[in-house]
Design a protein around this motif. Structure first.
Motif, short mmCIF file in Angstrom:
data_model
loop_
_atom_site.label_atom_id
_atom_site.label_comp_id
_atom_site.label_asym_id
_atom_site.label_seq_id
_atom_site.Cartn_x
_atom_site.Cartn_y
_atom_site.Cartn_z
N HIS A 98 -19.88 14.54 -2.63
CA HIS A 98 -18.06 14.49 -2.72
C HIS A 98 -18.02 13.40 -3.63
O HIS A 98 -18.30 12.53 -3.84
CB HIS A 98 -16.96 14.55 -1.63
CG HIS A 98 -16.08 14.65 -2.07
ND1 HIS A 98 -14.94 13.50 -1.16
CD2 HIS A 98 -15.51 15.83 -2.68
CE1 HIS A 98 -13.60 13.50 -1.76
NE2 HIS A 98 -13.85 15.22 -2.73
N LEU A 99 -17.66 14.20 -4.48
CA LEU A 99 -17.09 13.04 -5.72
C LEU A 99 -16.09 13.48 -6.16
O LEU A 99 -15.51 13.97 -6.97
CB LEU A 99 -17.95 13.61 -6.96
CG LEU A 99 -19.43 13.62 -7.05
CD1 LEU A 99 -20.12 14.25 -9.01
CD2 LEU A 99 -20.39 12.17 -7.16
N TYR A 106 -27.06 17.12 5.00
CA TYR A 106 -26.36 15.05 4.72
C TYR A 106 -25.39 15.54 3.91
O TYR A 106 -25.39 15.92 2.33
CB TYR A 106 -27.53 15.00 3.83
CG TYR A 106 -29.13 15.02 4.86
CD1 TYR A 106 -29.14 13.92 6.18
CD2 TYR A 106 -29.76 15.51 4.95
CE1 TYR A 106 -30.35 14.41 6.82
CE2 TYR A 106 -31.56 15.30 5.67
CZ TYR A 106 -31.41 15.15 6.87
OH TYR A 106 -32.19 15.34 7.43
N PHE A 107 -24.34 14.91 3.96
CA PHE A 107 -23.33 14.32 2.93
C PHE A 107 -23.12 12.89 2.96
O PHE A 107 -23.41 11.65 3.51
CB PHE A 107 -22.09 14.38 4.16
CG PHE A 107 -20.82 15.00 2.91
CD1 PHE A 107 -20.86 15.12 2.23
CD2 PHE A 107 -19.85 13.74 3.53
CE1 PHE A 107 -18.79 14.74 1.73
CE2 PHE A 107 -18.91 13.97 2.90
CZ PHE A 107 -18.27 13.68 1.49
N SER A 119 -19.59 16.20 13.58
CA SER A 119 -19.03 16.94 14.16
C SER A 119 -19.36 17.74 14.65
O SER A 119 -19.52 18.31 15.74
CB SER A 119 -17.30 16.97 14.15
OG SER A 119 -17.06 18.30 12.83
N ARG A 120 -19.86 18.23 13.19
CA ARG A 120 -21.00 19.84 13.16
C ARG A 120 -22.19 19.93 13.03
O ARG A 120 -23.05 20.42 13.23
CB ARG A 120 -20.12 20.59 12.11
CG ARG A 120 -19.32 20.83 11.88
CD ARG A 120 -19.31 21.48 11.00
NE ARG A 120 -19.27 22.89 11.69
CZ ARG A 120 -19.69 24.06 11.09
NH1 ARG A 120 -20.88 23.44 10.04
NH2 ARG A 120 -19.98 25.19 11.51
N GLY A 121 -22.63 18.32 13.81
CA GLY A 121 -24.02 17.49 14.07
C GLY A 121 -24.60 17.54 12.41
O GLY A 121 -26.01 17.37 12.85
N GLY A 122 -24.15 17.17 10.91
CA GLY A 122 -24.95 16.67 9.96
C GLY A 122 -25.25 15.68 10.09
O GLY A 122 -24.64 14.72 10.52
N ASN A 123 -25.21 14.93 8.92
CA ASN A 123 -25.59 13.19 9.13
C ASN A 123 -24.77 13.12 7.57
O ASN A 123 -24.81 14.11 6.62
CB ASN A 123 -27.29 12.89 8.33
CG ASN A 123 -28.04 13.71 9.60
OD1 ASN A 123 -28.24 13.28 10.68
ND2 ASN A 123 -28.56 14.79 9.64
#
Length: 312
Positions: free
Chosen positions: A168-169, A270-271, A288-292
């Motif tokens: 996210h930029l 991945y975020f 919360s949705r299981g991402g990293n």
């Protein structure tokens, strides 16, 4: 026996050896983190880096050679000269999902009324309708996200996890209104604020798989009449060039509404965050949705706790 051993020692000492390979002169910050050695080591250092900015010289915090960074910027200028975000959402006013969620700042009632009137079908308006009492109700926000993704799935849209590292930029107004040049923004060594320097992303350890990076950017504020978003575009293109030079496939995502981007990023495997409340809010949804989440909370002292109390 002793004569034989002595011959081996003397003979071995006389065996010619290959000259040691000279280490590649690719500068790294010294232990103190100061960038002087980095700047001086590159003969093609742009002259502005040696000029004072205010009372102190511009700091260069990246491992990338200044000449390489400058070449990426120059390469991006032609394609970015007339770049503009899709500003449909900004025509109705300033859309501020994170501030609505946190109930932040002055004029809270006016802001909430504006979102109800100007963005009636938005995530922000849905949150205002459902929240009870105080703000920061993460369960309600998470349920709104799940409901909207389920509606997309029923409509035949792909809502599977995005098998990529999604960045996210936070660009747009915070870049276009910044008096610094893109070079100064990227070359700096200060990791606070909305807009991160290149050294921030260099310090983020990415998984080697998946090999795809998606850079997501938008703006909720329209540029001045006759203006454009060229600085944001150049910043984004330079980051794309950096990761491509390191072997990743890179896609750019621009021109979508804030809510569409929010739902897209919530599906990331991945975020990588930038700066501001919105990017942390997305991070909470991703986890919360299981991402990293990258960097991890409190990496390098950049972020406070990720608000586990909001999820209880």
């Amino acid at each position: 026996m002793s004569t034989f051993v002595l011959w081996l020692l003397v003979g071995a000492a006389n065996i010619p050896t290959a000259a040691p390979r000279r280490a590649e002169k690719r500068p790294n910050p010294n232990k103190s983190g100061e960038p002087e050695a980095l700047v001086k080591s590159d003969p093609a250092t742009p002259s502005w880096l040696h000029l004072p900015k205010g009372q102190s010289p511009v700091k260069f915090g990246s491992h990338v050679l200044p000449s390489e960074l400058e070449s990426w910027i120059n390469r991006a200028r032609p394609k970015c000269s007339r770049f503009q975000y899709n500003m449909d959402s900004a025509k109705a006013g300033r859309y501020e999902l994170a501030d609505i969620f946190h109930g932040h700042g002055r004029g809270r009632e006016e802001r909430e009324a504006m979102h109800r009137d100007n963005f009636p079908g938005s995530i922000a308006s849905a949150y205002l309708v459902r929240k009870k009492g105080d703000n920061n109700d993460f369960k309600i926000l998470a349920q709104i996200v799940e409901n909207r993704l389920a509606a997309k799935a029923r409509a035949g849209e792909n809502v599977r996890r995005v098998n990529a590292t999604v960045f996210h930029l936070r660009l747009g107004d915070v870049v276009e209104e910044d008096p610094r040049s893109v070079m100064e923004m990227l070359a700096g060594d200060w990791w606070g604020g909305y807009v991160k320097p290149l050294s921030y992303y260099e310090g983020t350890r990415l998984p080697r798989l998946p090999e795809t990076i998606v850079l997501v950017s938008g703006s909720h504020v329209a540029p001045p009449q006759g203006g454009n978003s060229s600085k944001s575009c150049i910043y984004m293109e330079v980051l794309a060039s950096y990761w491509r030079s390191r072997g990743w496939r890179v896609r750019l995502r621009t021109g979508f509404s804030p809510d569409e981007d929010f739902l897209f990023m919530s599906r990331a495997k991945y975020f990588v965050r930038s700066g501001g409340r919105l990017t942390n809010l997305i991070g909470w949804v991703v986890e919360s949705r299981g991402g990293n989440l990258l960097p991890r909370p409190n990496d390098a002292g950049l972020f406070g706790p990720m608000g586990e109390h909001l999820k209880s």
